[in-house]
Design an enzyme around this catalytic site. Structure first.
Site, PDB file in Angstrom:
ATOM      1  N   TYR A  87       0.794  -1.137  -0.077  1.00 12.47           N
ATOM      2  CA  TYR A  87       0.096  -0.001  -0.032  1.00 12.47           C
ATOM      3  C   TYR A  87       0.812   1.380  -0.018  1.00 12.47           C
ATOM      4  O   TYR A  87       1.676   1.484   0.818  1.00 12.47           O
ATOM      5  CB  TYR A  87      -1.128  -0.023   1.222  1.00 12.47           C
ATOM      6  CG  TYR A  87      -1.804   1.171   1.252  1.00 12.47           C
ATOM      7  CD1 TYR A  87      -2.813   1.405   0.352  1.00 12.47           C
ATOM      8  CD2 TYR A  87      -1.642   2.030   2.290  1.00 12.47           C
ATOM      9  CE1 TYR A  87      -3.741   2.313   0.577  1.00 12.47           C
ATOM     10  CE2 TYR A  87      -2.564   3.058   2.618  1.00 12.47           C
ATOM     11  CZ  TYR A  87      -3.576   3.500   1.737  1.00 12.47           C
ATOM     12  OH  TYR A  87      -4.323   4.572   1.816  1.00 12.47           O
ATOM     13  N   ASP A 145       9.182   2.849  -0.243  1.00  9.06           N
ATOM     14  CA  ASP A 145       8.383   3.407   0.760  1.00  9.06           C
ATOM     15  C   ASP A 145       8.649   3.156   2.034  1.00  9.06           C
ATOM     16  O   ASP A 145       8.277   2.198   2.270  1.00  9.06           O
ATOM     17  CB  ASP A 145       6.863   3.153  -0.070  1.00  9.06           C
ATOM     18  CG  ASP A 145       5.898   3.918   0.758  1.00  9.06           C
ATOM     19  OD1 ASP A 145       6.359   4.627   1.955  1.00  9.06           O
ATOM     20  OD2 ASP A 145       4.696   3.734   0.469  1.00  9.06           O
ATOM     21  N   LYS A 147       4.465   9.139   8.922  1.00 12.27           N
ATOM     22  CA  LYS A 147       4.095   8.448  10.028  1.00 12.27           C
ATOM     23  C   LYS A 147       5.223   9.122  11.238  1.00 12.27           C
ATOM     24  O   LYS A 147       4.960  10.236  12.102  1.00 12.27           O
ATOM     25  CB  LYS A 147       4.078   6.943  10.237  1.00 12.27           C
ATOM     26  CG  LYS A 147       3.051   6.600   9.180  1.00 12.27           C
ATOM     27  CD  LYS A 147       2.628   5.180   9.435  1.00 12.27           C
ATOM     28  CE  LYS A 147       1.904   4.560   8.302  1.00 12.27           C
ATOM     29  NZ  LYS A 147       0.257   4.667   8.422  1.00 12.27           N
TER      30      LYS A 147
HETATM   31  C1  LIG Z   1       3.790   2.106   3.457  1.00 12.03           C
HETATM   32  C2  LIG Z   1       2.787   3.255   3.234  1.00 12.03           C
HETATM   33  N1  LIG Z   1       2.946   4.267   2.320  1.00 12.03           N
HETATM   34  C3  LIG Z   1       2.007   5.172   2.111  1.00 12.03           C
HETATM   35  C4  LIG Z   1       0.944   5.301   3.060  1.00 12.03           C
HETATM   36  C5  LIG Z   1      -0.102   6.337   3.038  1.00 12.03           C
HETATM   37  O1  LIG Z   1       0.295   7.355   4.071  1.00 12.03           O
HETATM   38  P1  LIG Z   1      -0.967   8.222   4.524  1.00 12.03           P
HETATM   39  O2  LIG Z   1      -1.944   7.533   5.110  1.00 12.03           O
HETATM   40  O3  LIG Z   1      -0.322   9.306   5.457  1.00 12.03           O
HETATM   41  O4  LIG Z   1      -1.429   8.952   3.327  1.00 12.03           O
HETATM   42  C6  LIG Z   1       0.854   4.378   3.990  1.00 12.03           C
HETATM   43  C7  LIG Z   1      -0.233   4.478   4.835  1.00 12.03           C
HETATM   44  O5  LIG Z   1      -0.449   3.651   5.852  1.00 12.03           O
HETATM   45  C8  LIG Z   1       1.747   3.237   4.221  1.00 12.03           C
HETATM   46  O6  LIG Z   1       1.623   2.329   5.080  1.00 12.03           O
END
Ligand SMILES: Cc1ncc(COP(=O)(O)O)c(C=O)c1O
Length: 437
Positions: free
Chosen positions: A148, A243, A271
């Site tokens: 994700y 990511d 985060k």
């Molecule tokens: C690995 C990863 N990338 C991107 C995101 C997207 O972040 P946000 O929820 O702050 O938009 C998340 C969200 O959980 C994530 O776990």
């Protein structure tokens, strides 16, 4: 110990929420659709605990989906936020705080020479992909099933997290022409990656992945997976975007990619670097980042980007995380938890697997190893739902989905872990007593 939980006020608030917020929530998994039961209404958090609107105290393993590595309302973070609130909360101009947090991050992660702060992980990954496309002048991206990367259009196919939870494979509203530019490979499958590169020769701008997948439940990269991806992307003239929105500053004071011995071209963070406030970032090699406006033509901007309140929270958080021994303590507790969960599975005879690394863990109700999204989807989600509810009745808040991680924080104690393992054993006994679905 299971106790009769009073939730009258929470129920009343959620009823009002449902009338005015879509599904009663502002992010889908909060609605508990896949685990059943009543969604939580939280009033406050303190260290490892949440308190709901009825005053029930919950031991928290969601930790704002990993953002709260120090636990809730850490005094150093709360003080920094409060101080900044009196000095102004948004200026639309640069502050020294942005330079300070950027310096801390670039010092900790060698692959990031230059960085841009944004307000959510979605913005970070979306901007990184735009940049990769702009720099390489190619259109395709390659992602992995079950990973994700936020809710931007390009990422919403075979995605993990809330889409996995709700069983959404493709999202209406994403133009077909754009969806076709997103290629998917199974996690840990390098031959699929090689095949996609040869089928789309000189057309793939970037490969994006979670270095430890945590949005289909925790799925670990096999030995050499990241190093091979680094080599394949370089050989094919594509960028590697790692990511680290979950893994950044979670496994150690830096990025998970360093532990795998690689350097990404672009890294996304979120985060933890915001200490619970809306901060995320993308960064990487200076020659790539210099294509972003105002230095280059790849446009990206944000009214609240680099917000001073959020910068203060991030700086205060990283200062705490830099303290010697902090990660060792978290990991020791997480290891005890994982060992206890595995023993509880063995004792009760419930078919399950615990995938874990550092302070991330998922108990899959699956008989066989879980190494990719297909394996994860094979887990018994009904059993997970029962497990979730049993744990909640015992005052323990696990992720409300099989396809998410449990997050251990610095605030969790050895006693909390013992209590959690005892509750898990009792919950698994209750599950063992019912026929498998
Ligand atoms: C690995 C990863 N990338 C991107 C995101 C997207 O972040 P946000 O929820 O702050 O938009 C998340 C969200 O959980 C994530 O776990």
């Amino acid at each position: 110990m299971k106790s009769k939980v009073q939730r009258r006020r929470s129920r009343e608030i959620f009823a009002r929420a449902e009338k005015i917020l879509v599904g009663g929530v502002n992010s889908p998994v909060r609605a508990f659709r896949s685990v059943g039961g009543e969604p939580l209404i939280i009033e406050r958090g303190s260290r490892q605990f949440l308190y709901d609107a009825d005053g029930n105290k919950l031991l928290d393993y969601v930790c704002s989906w990993g953002a709260m590595l120090l636990g809730h309302a850490h005094p150093a973070v709360s003080e920094a936020i409060a101080e900044q609130a009196w000095d102004g909360t948004s200026f639309g101009a640069t502050t020294e705080l942005e330079v300070e947090l950027a310096t801390m991050i670039t010092a900790a992660i060698p692959g990031i020479e230059k960085i841009r702060f944004v307000s959510s992980g979605t913005e970070a990954t979306m901007s990184a992909v735009r940049l990769a496309r702009g720099v390489t002048k190619r259109d395709f991206i390659l992602k992995f099933e079950g990973c994700y990367h936020g809710h931007a259009d390009s990422f919403l196919s075979q995605a993990g997290s809330g889409l996995a939870t709700l069983g959404i494979a493709e999202c209406p509203g994403v133009p077909q022409a754009l969806a076709e530019l997103t290629l998917n490979a199974p996690y840990n499958d390098l031959s699929a990656v090689e095949r996609l590169f040869s089928e789309h020769k000189d057309k793939i701008a970037a490969v994006i992945l979670e270095p430890i997948a945590a949005n289909m439940g925790v799925v670990l990269p096999e030995a050499g997976f990241l190093a091979e991806l680094r080599e394949i992307t370089t050989r094919n003239g594509a960028l590697l975007i790692v990511d680290e929105v979950i893994t950044g500053f979670r496994m150690h004071y830096g990025a998970a990619q360093q532990l795998a011995g690689i350097e990404a071209d672009l890294t996304t963070l979120g985060k933890i670097i915001g200490g619970g406030l809306p901060v995320a970032a993308y960064g990487g090699r200076a020659d790539i980042m210099n294509h972003v406006a105002p230095l280059g033509p790849v446009y990206q901007a944000g009214t609240l980007a680099g917000n001073p309140l959020a910068m203060r929270a991030g700086i205060a958080t990283l200062k705490q995380l830099a303290r010697p021994g902090l990660y060792i303590g978290i990991h020791e507790k997480a290891e005890t938890l994982v060992r206890g969960l595995r023993e509880a599975l063995a004792e009760t005879g419930v078919a399950g697997r615990v995938n874990a690394r550092g302070s991330l863990a998922t108990l899959f109700f699956a008989a066989d190893p879980v190494n990719n999204y297909t394996d994860a989807k094979g887990a018994d989600t009904k059993r997970y739902a029962r497990f979730f509810r049993e744990m909640l009745e015992r005052g323990i808040f696990m992720a409300p989905s099989q396809f998410e991680a449990a997050f251990v924080s610095a605030a969790h104690t050895a006693e909390d872990v013992t209590r959690t393992v005892d509750a898990a054993r009792d919950s698994l006994k209750a599950i063992a007593a019912e026929p498998s679905v």
